[in-house]
Design a protein around this motif. Structure first.
Motif, PDB file in Angstrom:
ATOM      1  N   ARG A 294      38.440  49.994  38.637  1.00  8.63           N
ATOM      2  CA  ARG A 294      38.288  48.854  38.026  1.00  8.63           C
ATOM      3  C   ARG A 294      39.685  47.868  37.966  1.00  8.63           C
ATOM      4  O   ARG A 294      39.716  47.024  37.325  1.00  8.63           O
ATOM      5  CB  ARG A 294      38.013  49.011  36.539  1.00  8.63           C
ATOM      6  N   ASP A 295      40.563  48.706  38.707  1.00  6.42           N
ATOM      7  CA  ASP A 295      41.808  47.860  38.725  1.00  6.42           C
ATOM      8  C   ASP A 295      41.950  46.574  39.432  1.00  6.42           C
ATOM      9  O   ASP A 295      42.812  45.891  39.244  1.00  6.42           O
ATOM     10  CB  ASP A 295      42.966  48.862  39.004  1.00  6.42           C
ATOM     11  N   SER A 296      41.079  46.141  40.040  1.00  4.09           N
ATOM     12  CA  SER A 296      40.868  45.017  40.736  1.00  4.09           C
ATOM     13  C   SER A 296      39.499  44.657  41.277  1.00  4.09           C
ATOM     14  O   SER A 296      38.653  45.510  41.543  1.00  4.09           O
ATOM     15  CB  SER A 296      41.898  44.942  42.103  1.00  4.09           C
ATOM     16  N   LYS A 297      39.145  43.434  41.561  1.00 12.15           N
ATOM     17  CA  LYS A 297      37.779  42.891  42.121  1.00 12.15           C
ATOM     18  C   LYS A 297      37.711  43.624  43.253  1.00 12.15           C
ATOM     19  O   LYS A 297      36.498  43.831  43.598  1.00 12.15           O
ATOM     20  CB  LYS A 297      37.766  41.400  42.074  1.00 12.15           C
ATOM     21  N   LEU A 298      38.501  43.688  44.321  1.00  7.62           N
ATOM     22  CA  LEU A 298      38.330  44.138  45.470  1.00  7.62           C
ATOM     23  C   LEU A 298      37.991  45.711  45.348  1.00  7.62           C
ATOM     24  O   LEU A 298      36.825  45.970  46.221  1.00  7.62           O
ATOM     25  CB  LEU A 298      39.839  44.182  46.428  1.00  7.62           C
TER      26      LEU A 298
END
Length: 631
Positions: A294-298
């Motif tokens: 969940r730390d980035s959209k990627l």
């Protein structure tokens, strides 16, 4: 077909581009050497002449040097993955590496040159050729295209390019992009057109590293649904999804010459790639209980591809010049960790949301409607009134038509257009017969003519409705692809045999490489077991030599640990720099709020603001009428 329950590793291949003109003009030396047969890369530090540093050695599933061909790369590495997608597995191919190392060339290549076509156009050709050669199967192929630019998701195929999409999650299908457009494609030409439209909307910009650098991560998604009649007599649907990912370039901000908007882009790119690295580390660590998807959209979009239900191939791109040795080593270390990720791919059978099933059900419903309409027409032909000359003539014509319909129905090839034309002609004949019948009084003749006119209007409406239904059925059926022997002519058969031979050669190369790697690993153990010594001095010499070799390995590991620690320090410094910039920006915004926005308004905004954990953004509650009245 049985589901694959066993886990398999992420496949990692490395490709090195040739030296470019700038590097040759600046007299940079080549520090990368590759052993294609062993799948090994050796990176020599250009300063090692002074420090006596040992070269770094990395082993991967396969490596491709500057002489490698696009078609060999596809056949050996990507063709098996696309084949598995056609069988109903999820598959992901993603290119990683520093800007200017040839990621986009590997993924796209030169489209009009068959020898230089990249992974994406080759996969298009592969998919539609496979469908054309299939037997007793029905396919539906859809394409979507998105980019992640500055941590915002854009639909590259949407008319409104300013709109930002949200990520959602469902228990059955996992993470998905809400409202992402999807286009049904029936040929290579159509799917290429979809991609070209999306590419025109991509975010690119010039940096010191590359004149046309991709400033976003792009994901092209191909969904392939296949329907096949099972032994139980029911249609079974398999859905494979292929993610083709072109990641933005990874590099130090100092080298990009980034300023202003470019600096902001580079910061976002590096943060998302750092998040990807953290996910990879957590997956291979074995001790981590939490994977930071969940730390980035990627990382959220690649969640299924890294440790999930997908077969994944990572192609790492590097440059050979001494100028980029740090970035090259970073890419290789990153990739070396990724090859230890375990996925659990399985075939996606009979999913609830298969569009192909919806198409099949809708086509069946429309065909039933058409049959009912034609059934009504036949029943109408049997309802007759006898006693009036005009109606009697009508009767005779309809009886003849009935006999013809029965004959043609038996043959089974009555043309629908002929049917409507005949009906039209019959009504015209009936009208003419009424006009020529002098035994009828004027009022009766007028009434019968009006009835025939009404019948003609009804027939016209019926014809239009049937044509619309038939057109809808045809349009929907045209989107479903069916292979068969009629498509496979002699040339295609020869091409199929050629493709099969190429696959066999690629598989043989892969097996040879694996065997050589295994032999290399066992060589030292075997030699140690078989060695006999003629004298004590010989034993001392050989064991001293081995000791020196082990000591060199120890030194190499220590140097690697030192390099990784230095890299970590540099990364931390960059993150601290980013944090300082964001803090400075935040302070400026606070200053503006404190000096220009009244306290009451500020409190109202704070009371309405809520943080959405799902989408990772702040949202404002709408103002209700009660609030407006109170305020």
């Amino acid at each position: 077909m049985s589901r694959s329950k066993s886990s398999e590793s992420v496949k990692v291949v490395v490709r090195c581009r040739p030296m470019n003109e700038k590097e040759r003009a600046s007299n940079f030396e080549r520090v990368v050497s590759m052993d294609v047969k062993l799948g090994q890369i050796v990176v020599r530090n250009p300063r090692s002449g002074f420090t006596h540093e040992h070269p770094k050695v990395f082993t991967f599933d396969s490596v491709y040097d500057w002489n490698s061909k696009q078609v060999d790369l596809y056949d050996e590495t990507f063709r098996p993955l696309v084949d598995s997608v056609l069988l109903g597995f999820n598959g992901t191919i993603f290119a990683y590496g520093q800007t200017g190392t040839g990621k986009t060339y590997t993924m796209e290549g030169v489209r009009n040159d068959p020898e230089k076509r990249g992974v994406i156009p080759n996969s298009f050709e592969h998919i539609f050729t496979h469908i054309s050669r299939s037997q007793n199967q029905q396919y539906l192929v859809r394409a979507s295209y998105l980019e992640i630019y500055q941590e915002e998701i854009r639909d590259l195929l949407a008319k409104d390019q300013s709109r930002r999409l949200e990520l959602k999650e469902r228990p059955d299908t996992g993470v998905y992009v809400k409202d992402l457009s999807s286009f049904v494609t029936k040929s290579v030409r159509e799917i290429e057109h979809v991609m070209n439209v999306g590419n025109q909307n991509r975010s690119v910009g010039s940096t010191n590293m590359n004149e046309h650098s991709s400033r976003s991560h792009a994901i092209f998604v191909i969904t392939i649904e296949c329907s096949e009649l099972g032994p139980d007599g029911e249609n079974h649907i398999r859905v494979g999804k292929l993610n083709l990912v072109d990641l933005a370039g990874s590099e130090r901000q100092t080298k990009t010459g980034a300023q202003g908007e470019r600096l902001k882009e580079a910061t976002k790119i590096n943060l998302s790639l750092s998040a990807l690295g953290n996910v990879i580390s957590a997956l291979v660590d074995g001790k981590s209980t939490h994977i930071p998807y969940r730390d980035s959209k990627l990382t959220r979009l690649l969640q299924d591809s890294l440790g999930g239900n997908a077969r994944t191939v990572m192609v790492a791109n590097i440059g050979p010049a001494s100028y980029n040795v740090e970035e090259t080593l970073t890419t290789l270390r990153y990739s070396n960790r990724a090859k230890n990720i375990k996925n659990k791919p399985r075939i996606n059978e009979d999913p609830k949301d298969a569009l192909l099933r919806e198409f099949q059900e809708e086509i069946a419903r429309l065909k039933e409607q058409l049959e009912k309409r034609s059934g009504k027409k036949k029943k109408k032909g049997r309802k007759r009134r006898v006693g009036e000359a005009g109606e009697q003539l009508d009767d005779d014509v309809e009886v003849e038509d009935e006999e013809e319909e029965e004959e043609e129905g038996a043959d089974g090839d009555k043309n629908i257009a002929d049917y409507w034309r005949e009906q039209q002609e019959n009504l015209e004949k009936e009208k003419k017969a009424i006009m020529e019948d002098h035994s009828l009084v004027a009022e009766e003749k007028q009434r019968l003519l009006m009835e025939k006119e009404k019948k003609m209007n009804d027939l016209h409406r019926e014809k239009e409705a049937s044509e619309m239904l038939a057109a809808k059925v045809k349009a929907m059926e045209s989107k479903l692809l069916v292979g068969g022997k009629n498509i496979v002519d002699h040339t295609n058969e020869q091409q199929r045999i050629l493709d099969q031979k190429r696959q066999e050669i690629a598989e043989q190369k892969r097996r040879e490489r694996e065997m050589q790697q295994e032999v290399e690993c066992r060589d030292e153990e075997t030699l140690e077991l078989k060695e006999t010594y003629s004298s004590l001095q010989q034993e001392v010499d050989i064991k001293t030599k081995k000791l020196k070799k082990l000591f060199a390995k120890l030194q190499a590991v220590k140097a690697e640990i030192h390099d990784v620690q230095e890299e970590h320090i540099k990364e931390r410094q960059e993150l601290e720099q980013t944090q300082n910039e964001l803090t400075r920006e935040l302070k400026l915004k606070h200053l503006i709020i404190e000096n220009f926005i009244p306290l009451e308004e500020k409190n109202k905004i704070i009371s309405r603001a809520t943080f959405d954990e799902e989408d990772d953004i702040w949202k404002m509650k709408p103002i209700t009428r009660v609030q407006e009245y109170v305020n």
